[in-house]
Design a protein around this motif. Structure first.
Motif, PDB file in Angstrom:
ATOM      1  N   THR A  65     104.759  27.910  68.789  1.00  0.00           N
ATOM      2  CA  THR A  65     105.880  27.591  69.670  1.00  0.00           C
ATOM      3  C   THR A  65     106.617  28.865  70.056  1.00  0.00           C
ATOM      4  N   GLU A  66     107.186  28.833  71.239  1.00  0.00           N
ATOM      5  CA  GLU A  66     108.032  29.911  71.742  1.00  0.00           C
ATOM      6  C   GLU A  66     109.201  29.270  72.470  1.00  0.00           C
ATOM      7  N   GLU A  67     110.414  29.657  72.074  1.00  0.00           N
ATOM      8  CA  GLU A  67     111.604  29.122  72.718  1.00  0.00           C
ATOM      9  C   GLU A  67     112.573  30.270  73.004  1.00  0.00           C
ATOM     10  N   PHE A  68     113.040  30.316  74.236  1.00  0.00           N
ATOM     11  CA  PHE A  68     113.980  31.359  74.639  1.00  0.00           C
ATOM     12  C   PHE A  68     115.213  30.703  75.245  1.00  0.00           C
ATOM     13  N   GLN A  69     116.388  31.171  74.810  1.00  0.00           N
ATOM     14  CA  GLN A  69     117.644  30.604  75.295  1.00  0.00           C
ATOM     15  C   GLN A  69     118.584  31.707  75.774  1.00  0.00           C
ATOM     16  N   VAL A  70     119.319  31.381  76.815  1.00  0.00           N
ATOM     17  CA  VAL A  70     120.453  32.180  77.248  1.00  0.00           C
ATOM     18  C   VAL A  70     121.696  31.319  77.053  1.00  0.00           C
ATOM     19  N   GLN A  71     122.580  31.760  76.176  1.00  0.00           N
ATOM     20  CA  GLN A  71     123.817  31.037  75.907  1.00  0.00           C
ATOM     21  C   GLN A  71     124.971  31.822  76.495  1.00  0.00           C
ATOM     22  N   GLY A  72     125.756  31.171  77.339  1.00  0.00           N
ATOM     23  CA  GLY A  72     126.790  31.907  78.045  1.00  0.00           C
ATOM     24  C   GLY A  72     128.112  31.182  78.127  1.00  0.00           C
ATOM     25  N   LYS A  73     129.143  31.936  78.501  1.00  0.00           N
ATOM     26  CA  LYS A  73     130.491  31.402  78.679  1.00  0.00           C
ATOM     27  C   LYS A  73     131.082  31.966  79.971  1.00  0.00           C
ATOM     28  N   ALA A  90     113.983  24.932  60.210  1.00  0.00           N
ATOM     29  CA  ALA A  90     114.479  26.224  60.705  1.00  0.00           C
ATOM     30  C   ALA A  90     114.392  26.292  62.227  1.00  0.00           C
ATOM     31  N   GLU A  91     114.781  25.199  62.888  1.00  0.00           N
ATOM     32  CA  GLU A  91     114.874  25.103  64.344  1.00  0.00           C
ATOM     33  C   GLU A  91     113.518  25.061  65.038  1.00  0.00           C
ATOM     34  N   VAL A  92     112.450  24.763  64.286  1.00  0.00           N
ATOM     35  CA  VAL A  92     111.110  24.688  64.863  1.00  0.00           C
ATOM     36  C   VAL A  92     110.522  23.315  64.556  1.00  0.00           C
ATOM     37  N   PRO A  93     109.963  22.601  65.561  1.00  0.00           N
ATOM     38  CA  PRO A  93     109.296  21.338  65.271  1.00  0.00           C
ATOM     39  C   PRO A  93     108.195  21.542  64.228  1.00  0.00           C
ATOM     40  N   ALA A  94     108.187  20.681  63.215  1.00  0.00           N
ATOM     41  CA  ALA A  94     107.278  20.893  62.095  1.00  0.00           C
ATOM     42  C   ALA A  94     106.889  19.555  61.483  1.00  0.00           C
ATOM     43  N   LEU A  95     105.724  19.547  60.822  1.00  0.00           N
ATOM     44  CA  LEU A  95     105.317  18.394  60.030  1.00  0.00           C
ATOM     45  C   LEU A  95     106.076  18.455  58.709  1.00  0.00           C
ATOM     46  N   VAL A  96     107.181  17.749  58.629  1.00  0.00           N
ATOM     47  CA  VAL A  96     108.018  17.762  57.434  1.00  0.00           C
ATOM     48  C   VAL A  96     107.976  16.382  56.816  1.00  0.00           C
ATOM     49  N   LYS A 131     118.784  34.310  72.641  1.00  0.00           N
ATOM     50  CA  LYS A 131     118.178  33.799  71.411  1.00  0.00           C
ATOM     51  C   LYS A 131     116.702  33.522  71.650  1.00  0.00           C
ATOM     52  N   ASN A 132     115.862  34.004  70.741  1.00  0.00           N
ATOM     53  CA  ASN A 132     114.425  33.770  70.850  1.00  0.00           C
ATOM     54  C   ASN A 132     113.895  33.261  69.514  1.00  0.00           C
ATOM     55  N   ILE A 133     113.105  32.183  69.570  1.00  0.00           N
ATOM     56  CA  ILE A 133     112.510  31.593  68.372  1.00  0.00           C
ATOM     57  C   ILE A 133     111.009  31.488  68.600  1.00  0.00           C
ATOM     58  N   ILE A 134     110.234  32.165  67.768  1.00  0.00           N
ATOM     59  CA  ILE A 134     108.783  32.121  67.878  1.00  0.00           C
ATOM     60  C   ILE A 134     108.226  31.708  66.519  1.00  0.00           C
ATOM     61  N   SER A 135     107.203  30.868  66.522  1.00  0.00           N
ATOM     62  CA  SER A 135     106.716  30.363  65.239  1.00  0.00           C
ATOM     63  C   SER A 135     105.233  30.043  65.302  1.00  0.00           C
ATOM     64  N   PHE A 136     104.644  30.063  64.119  1.00  0.00           N
ATOM     65  CA  PHE A 136     103.279  29.570  63.923  1.00  0.00           C
ATOM     66  C   PHE A 136     103.281  28.720  62.663  1.00  0.00           C
ATOM     67  N   ARG A 137     102.688  27.519  62.758  1.00  0.00           N
ATOM     68  CA  ARG A 137     102.606  26.630  61.602  1.00  0.00           C
ATOM     69  C   ARG A 137     101.189  26.073  61.495  1.00  0.00           C
TER      70      ARG A 137
END
Length: 691
Positions: free
Chosen positions: A311-319, A68-74, A268-274
């Motif tokens: 993890t915390e990831e923040f993105q600005v996607q632009g055109k 789900a877009e987060v680095p993980a032990l898979v 876009k912001n992705i925050i996770s705890f694993r």
């Protein structure tokens, strides 16, 4: 997309019987899986692999896995259910999202909640007392506002390798996994997705089959009498003298928010705890001789090792439509630590050492990527990333009475517990690509990518000169062609050729440290070159028949011989076959609509032999080449009832093939392996409901 990427749909995963990471390598060119324990195996892409195998120490891999877009032990089973797709990105990564890598990334994409009431329950059963239940329910609680998707997977299977000394069935399967996804869309252009997932595993441990001994070593002389016994038993029985087990617990929470602030800007912001916990008992030689084993935890402790990752990831996607520019600006932060005091008990020749291990890894990065359309046919793209890594670790080695036995430097220095070390590493990574469309549905590209992998720490260390190892860098050059052709029938082809030049490449090899037991020593081994090509094709000669195929070639070797390291000039990198190929097809059979839809699918994959080490030894070990055949017959929507029935089988020729193991170590004098699954077959029934 102007990069080498393999995407596998959920339907193809099911069709090919892919239920674990071990299975995935038979479906993708340039990808291999190996390790020292079943279900903990790691990915190799284009010759780049997992790096450190040391139990209880953080692993900075060349190939990152994402959930789900987060680095993980898979790894292992309990992941391959209710997936949308699996994507494999090849070559250095990091200017588009997430963590930086030198080898590639594997992305597991779970199904998102939808605006439909739908779901299914699937029951499967087969040989080796295999039983599995999978269930999914999707509910739009508040239409166009709140949707929930619940999924679960429970499976058991008896082990297929038996210890003739204990009677235990090793290599078993017993796990429960769950996933809950909540999609909240409070306004147009704004959505928030929360995913909670977990897995509990409690099964028999990994078998070990002794394959080779060096009788000139003390250990080899002790083990040698058992080699003939093992060969007489075959690979589905072992001489392991103790019961082995594998217990793991995993939990994760991911929250993704996407806001289309305007027609030109998306945030876009992705925050996770694993969190992951492990307790394993392992024996690596497969004989009654007590050479090297990891013992169970003592009373009062539940787990040996762990990992907690934020993890915390923040993105600005632009055109910028006026000039045909698309861009991404991003920030990535990752903090990882064990989450509790780790303790690993190793027995080396009967001497038990207790290792208390700690670590703290932090990675921060800024990245940017842009794509500029110069004409309708020509596009330029490029990205830049700067990464700052901070790594700290500690180790204390004690006897069972709790007395410190660790000398620093090893064997000569004063008694020291704990011994602590740290390091800071930073570097830029970047890429540039030019792509050209000479005609409709044909894309060619040429790319250059500069990759970086953090340096790290060897604890325990044979000496102060080995405590820290340097970062690894790669310059990757790739040319590719992606095309859809009309040759009377639809044909899709993807081709890529690459040359990767590595500097200070990190190579891991097991070593014995007196009084400490066995560890995995990482060293920088000078320069290396990986080069090869990959081809994937899909053709539909009939409306009812689809055939997919792939072939890949890899020449991965060190450019220099480095004394004291596992690097011999010109020798193929460990666990990397030069050739791989595979083919799979699906045929829809003409039957009455009143009966349902009948399809027949089959797949075959083959890979060449591999070296297990690069050391200059008379006992260079190889794993033989092998081919695997699978098939599936499926009847969908039986008489319009929403019931799907299937009969399936994997490894139908019952091939004995090696997945991984413990390579020959001159100071130990033995080499052992664990083998892939034998012939597996079964049937399943899926009841679908809703839309």
């Amino acid at each position: 997309m102007p990069v080498a990427i393999s995407a596998i749909s959920a339907q193809t995963l099911e069709q090919m019987g892919v239920r674990s990471t071990d299975d995935l390598q038979k479906a993708v060119p340039g990808v291999n899986v190996s390790g020292q324990r079943r279900d903990d195996a790691s990915f190799y892409i284009r010759g780049q692999g997992p790096g450190i195998f040391s139990f209880g120490q953080r692993n900075f891999t060349s190939v990152a896995t994402y959930f789900a877009e987060v680095p993980a032990l898979v790894s292992g089973p309990g992941v391959f259910f209710d997936l949308g797709a699996v994507q494999i990105l090849k070559g250095p990564q990091g200017t588009l999202f997430g963590r930086n890598t030198t080898g590639g990334a594997v992305l597991f994409d779970p199904q998102r909640p939808t605006q439909k009431i739908e779901g299914y329950v699937q029951l499967s059963a087969g040989n080796y007392a295999y039983r599995e239940l999978e269930a999914v329910m999707n509910l739009p609680v508040l239409p166009d506002l709140l949707s929930i998707r619940l999924a679960g997977n429970v499976a058991e299977r008896r082990g297929f390798t038996t210890s003739v000394l204990t009677g235990q069935h090793l290599d078993g399967r017993d796990y429960q996994a769950y996933r809950a996804s909540i999609l909240f869309t409070p306004a147009a252009g704004l959505e928030n997705l929360t995913i909670v997932d977990g897995r509990e595993k409690d099964q028999s441990g990994t078998s070990a089959i002794i394959r080779q001994v060096d009788p000139n070593t003390a250990t080899g002389a002790l083990i040698a009498p058992y080699l003939a016994q093992q060969q007489a038993l075959g690979v589905r029985k072992t001489l392991l003298p103790i019961a082995l087990y594998d217990r793991q617990s995993g939990f994760g929470v991911t929250n993704k928010t996407v806001w289309e602030a305007s027609d030109a800007i998306t945030l876009k912001n992705i925050i996770s705890f694993r969190r992951n916990r492990v307790d394993q008992a392992s024996d690596f030689d497969g004989t009654p001789v007590n050479t090297f084993l990891i013992q169970n935890v003592p009373a009062g402790r539940e787990w040996q090792i762990g990992q907690e990752q934020f993890t915390e990831e923040f993105q600005v996607q632009g055109k910028v439509r006026s000039i045909g520019l698309d861009y991404i600006l991003g920030y990535y932060h990752e903090l990882t630590k064990p989450g509790f005091p780790q303790e690993v008990r190793q027995s080396l020749f009967g001497n038990v050492s207790v290792r208390n291990l700690g670590y703290r890894d932090q990675s921060d990065a800024l990245f940017a990527h842009a794509e500029l359309g110069l004409t309708d046919q020509l596009q330029l793209s490029g990205g830049f990333r700067y990464t700052w890594d901070k790594r700290a670790a500690s180790i204390g080695v004690f006897n069972t009475a709790g007395v410190c036995t660790q000398r620093v430097p090893t064997g000569t220095g004063p008694i020291t517990c704990p011994f602590e070390a740290s390091g800071k590493f930073k570097a830029p990574s970047y890429d540039a690509t030019i792509q050209y469309k000479p005609m409709d549905r044909v894309l060619t590209y040429l790319s250059y990518r500069r990759g970086y992998k953090s340096g790290g720490l060897n604890l325990p260390s044979p000496g102060p000169e080995f405590t820290t190892f340097k970062p690894e860098h790669v310059d990757s050059f790739e040319i590719g062609l992606k095309a859809d052709w009309d040759i009377g029938v639809p044909l899709r082809t993807n081709f890529s050729a690459f040359v990767d030049k590595y500097k200070d490449i990190q190579i891991s090899q097991p070593v014995v440290i007196p009084g400490v037991a066995i560890t995995s020593l990482v060293q920088n081994a000078g320069k290396a070159t990986n080069k090869g090509f990959e081809f994937e094709g899909t053709i539909r000669p009939l409306d009812t028949l689809t055939i997919n195929g792939f072939v890949s070639y890899l020449d991965a070797h060190s450019d220099v011989t480095v004394p004291g390291t596992a690097a011999i000039k010109g020798r193929q990198t460990a666990f990397q076959p030069k050739w791989k190929y595979g083919v799979n097809g699906k045929l829809d059979l003409p039957v009455s609509d009143a009966l349902g839809t009948v399809s027949l699918s089959a797949d075959y994959s083959w890979q060449g032999k591999v070296n297990t080490n690069e050391t200059n030894t008379a006992f260079l070990t190889t794993y033989p080449s092998h081919g695997l055949l699978g098939a599936r017959v499926e009847l969908k929507d039986v008489a319009g009832s929403g019931i799907d029935l299937a009969v399936f089988g994997t490894n139908l020729t019952n091939k004995a093939y090696i997945l991984g193991g413990f390579p020959l170590v001159s100071s130990l004098g033995f080499e052992s392996a664990y083998y892939g699954e034998p012939r597996m077959y079964g049937m399943s029934a899926r009841i679908r409901f809703g839309n």
